[in-house]
Motif scaffolding. Structure first.
Motif, short mmCIF file in Angstrom:
data_model
loop_
_atom_site.label_atom_id
_atom_site.label_comp_id
_atom_site.label_asym_id
_atom_site.label_seq_id
_atom_site.Cartn_x
_atom_site.Cartn_y
_atom_site.Cartn_z
N ASP A 90 -3.52 13.09 -0.88
CA ASP A 90 -3.22 12.06 0.11
C ASP A 90 -4.51 11.52 0.74
O ASP A 90 -4.71 10.30 0.83
CB ASP A 90 -2.31 12.67 1.18
CG ASP A 90 -1.99 11.70 2.30
OD1 ASP A 90 -1.53 10.59 2.01
OD2 ASP A 90 -2.17 12.07 3.48
N ARG B 156 -7.23 -0.84 3.12
CA ARG B 156 -6.12 -0.82 4.06
C ARG B 156 -6.23 -2.06 4.95
O ARG B 156 -7.24 -2.76 4.96
CB ARG B 156 -6.18 0.44 4.94
CG ARG B 156 -6.37 1.73 4.17
CD ARG B 156 -5.09 2.16 3.48
NE ARG B 156 -4.10 2.57 4.45
CZ ARG B 156 -4.06 3.79 5.00
NH1 ARG B 156 -4.97 4.69 4.69
NH2 ARG B 156 -3.10 4.10 5.86
N ASP C 166 -6.76 9.59 -1.88
CA ASP C 166 -6.24 8.26 -2.21
C ASP C 166 -6.36 7.30 -1.04
O ASP C 166 -6.69 6.13 -1.23
CB ASP C 166 -4.78 8.36 -2.64
CG ASP C 166 -4.27 7.04 -3.21
OD1 ASP C 166 -4.70 6.67 -4.31
OD2 ASP C 166 -3.45 6.38 -2.54
N ALA C 167 -6.12 7.80 0.18
CA ALA C 167 -6.23 6.93 1.36
C ALA C 167 -7.67 6.46 1.57
O ALA C 167 -7.90 5.30 1.93
CB ALA C 167 -5.74 7.68 2.59
N ALA D 172 -8.80 3.55 -0.92
CA ALA D 172 -7.94 2.36 -0.98
C ALA D 172 -8.27 1.41 0.16
O ALA D 172 -8.58 1.84 1.27
CB ALA D 172 -6.47 2.77 -0.90
N HIS E 153 0.47 3.96 -2.88
CA HIS E 153 -0.11 5.22 -2.40
C HIS E 153 0.79 6.39 -2.79
O HIS E 153 0.30 7.43 -3.26
CB HIS E 153 -0.28 5.16 -0.88
CG HIS E 153 -0.68 6.45 -0.25
ND1 HIS E 153 -1.92 7.02 -0.45
CD2 HIS E 153 -0.01 7.28 0.60
CE1 HIS E 153 -1.99 8.16 0.24
NE2 HIS E 153 -0.85 8.33 0.88
N TYR F 261 0.82 -1.21 0.00
CA TYR F 261 0.00 0.00 0.00
C TYR F 261 0.85 1.27 0.00
O TYR F 261 0.60 2.19 -0.79
CB TYR F 261 -0.94 0.02 1.21
CG TYR F 261 -1.57 1.37 1.41
CD1 TYR F 261 -2.64 1.78 0.62
CD2 TYR F 261 -1.06 2.27 2.35
CE1 TYR F 261 -3.19 3.04 0.77
CE2 TYR F 261 -1.61 3.53 2.50
CZ TYR F 261 -2.68 3.92 1.71
OH TYR F 261 -3.20 5.16 1.85
N THR F 262 1.84 1.36 0.87
CA THR F 262 2.60 2.60 1.01
C THR F 262 3.26 3.01 -0.30
O THR F 262 3.29 4.19 -0.65
CB THR F 262 3.67 2.46 2.11
OG1 THR F 262 3.01 2.19 3.36
CG2 THR F 262 4.47 3.75 2.26
#
Length: 350
Positions: free
Chosen positions: A241, A250, A244-245, A248, A126, A122-123
């Motif tokens: 940021d 998680r 997108d977070a 997504a 992202h 993910y990171t």
């Protein structure tokens, strides 16, 4: 696969093996497509030959290739930072410049491929997506090319500090405790310390790692800056940021649909987020083309009939069916801008 001398390298050749420096540091990863700036970098490090695939890639400037290369580049750089190694942002800058070149030609060129990621990585994904979204915003705001490139690079590097956060906190599959959240917040400080020490990185780029969680009303961190005291790059990356977070998956939560993410940003536009940035961004990334099929939270299936010029996340739709219950014998229209109880939860096709 074949070994080729640097003087015989051609643009479009694809690396078949990682290229390492004399001290074993990764210079260019396997799978990267050779371009002139890479050849110059190889000469700079006195690399005399590399391994490439047998065939030259002719149409290599494609969004899928660029997206993949950006993912590989940021992953390698972040892992180097995690290991405490000196990070050279050369490859990241070159790839970001490719992203910007494509966005300048057509700002929505990457929108069909952002968001496709796996939770374990993910990171990295992202970071790529936030860079793309930020570059789009920069273009929409009328930035010149150099400024968009700097913005996109700042966005790509914004989460570097997470490499210094303990794995059990970064990937905890539950809500963080107050103590864990305080540790997580330190990624802004760690990131700034790493990025500002990279070769050729300006303060304007580095401070995005520090300030992308600041909010206009002073509710952010780590410095609790307010309003225009937050630099424009950080205000842009903050919007990209968060969007997108929210959209997504998680380890601790499922993604939400773009319309809900848009509603969240619009709710806090002018309060926590720069209103102009939010409005310009959402007009580009969250839209439902006329004729596409959507599913509403009521189970109704509808066709987008007409865009709402003031809120493209809530178009006028024509209900033609239902997932359950009696059939719709007479289609009917709903203006989602007026009916706040209904919302789009999924798109069937474009």
């Amino acid at each position: 696969m074949k070994k080729v001398k640097i003087d015989q390298l051609q643009e479009g050749m694809k690396l078949a093996r990682d290229v390492l420096t004399e001290n074993g540091k990764l210079l260019l990863p396997e799978g990267f497509i050779i371009k002139p700036s890479f050849i110059e970098k190889l000469r700079e490090y006195n690399i005399d030959s590399v391994y490439v695939e047998d065939e030259i890639v002719k149409d290599y400037v494609k969004e899928e290739v660029i997206y993949h290369e950006t993912f590989v580049a940021i992953q390698d750089l972040m892992l180097s930072a995690k290991a405490g190694e000196v990070v050279d942002p050369f490859v990241a800058r070159e790839i970001v410049n490719d992203i910007v070149a494509e966005i300048i030609k057509e700002e929505d060129v990457f929108l069909k491929i952002v968001g496709f990621r796996d939770i374990d990585n993910y990171t990295y994904f992202h970071s790529v997506d936030v860079s793309i979204f930020s570059a789009i915003i920069g273009k929409l705001l009328g930035f010149d090319r150099k400024k968009i490139e700097d913005l996109a690079l700042a966005a790509l590097l914004h989460d570097f500090g997470k490499m210094k956060i303990p794995h059990e906190i970064l990937n905890k599959p539950a809500k963080l405790t107050d103590e864990e959240f305080e540790e997580m917040k330190k990624h802004t400080i760690y990131g700034y310390q790493i990025v500002k020490n990279m070769e050729g990185i300006s303060e304007e780029i580095a401070e995005v790692a520090l300030l992308h969680h600041e909010r206009l009303d002073g509710s952010g961190y780590p410095l609790k800056l307010k309003g225009n005291r937050i630099p424009i790059f950080a205000r842009i990356v903050a919007v990209a940021d968060v969007y997108d977070a929210l959209t997504a998956d998680r380890v601790y939560k499922k993604k939400i649909v773009p319309t809900k993410a848009a509603d969240y940003l619009l709710k806090y536009a002018g309060v926590q987020f720069d209103k102009e940035i939010v409005q310009r961004f959402l007009k580009m990334v969250v839209k439902y083309p006329v004729g596409c099929f959507v599913i509403l939270n009521t189970g109704e299936i509808a066709i987008v009939y007409e865009e709402n010029p003031f809120n493209k996340t809530r178009p006028i739709v024509k209900v033609v069916s239902r997932k359950e219950g009696p059939p719709v014998l007479t289609p009917y229209y709903i203006d989602l801008a007026q009916d706040q109880k209904r919302e789009i939860i999924d798109v069937i096709n474009y």
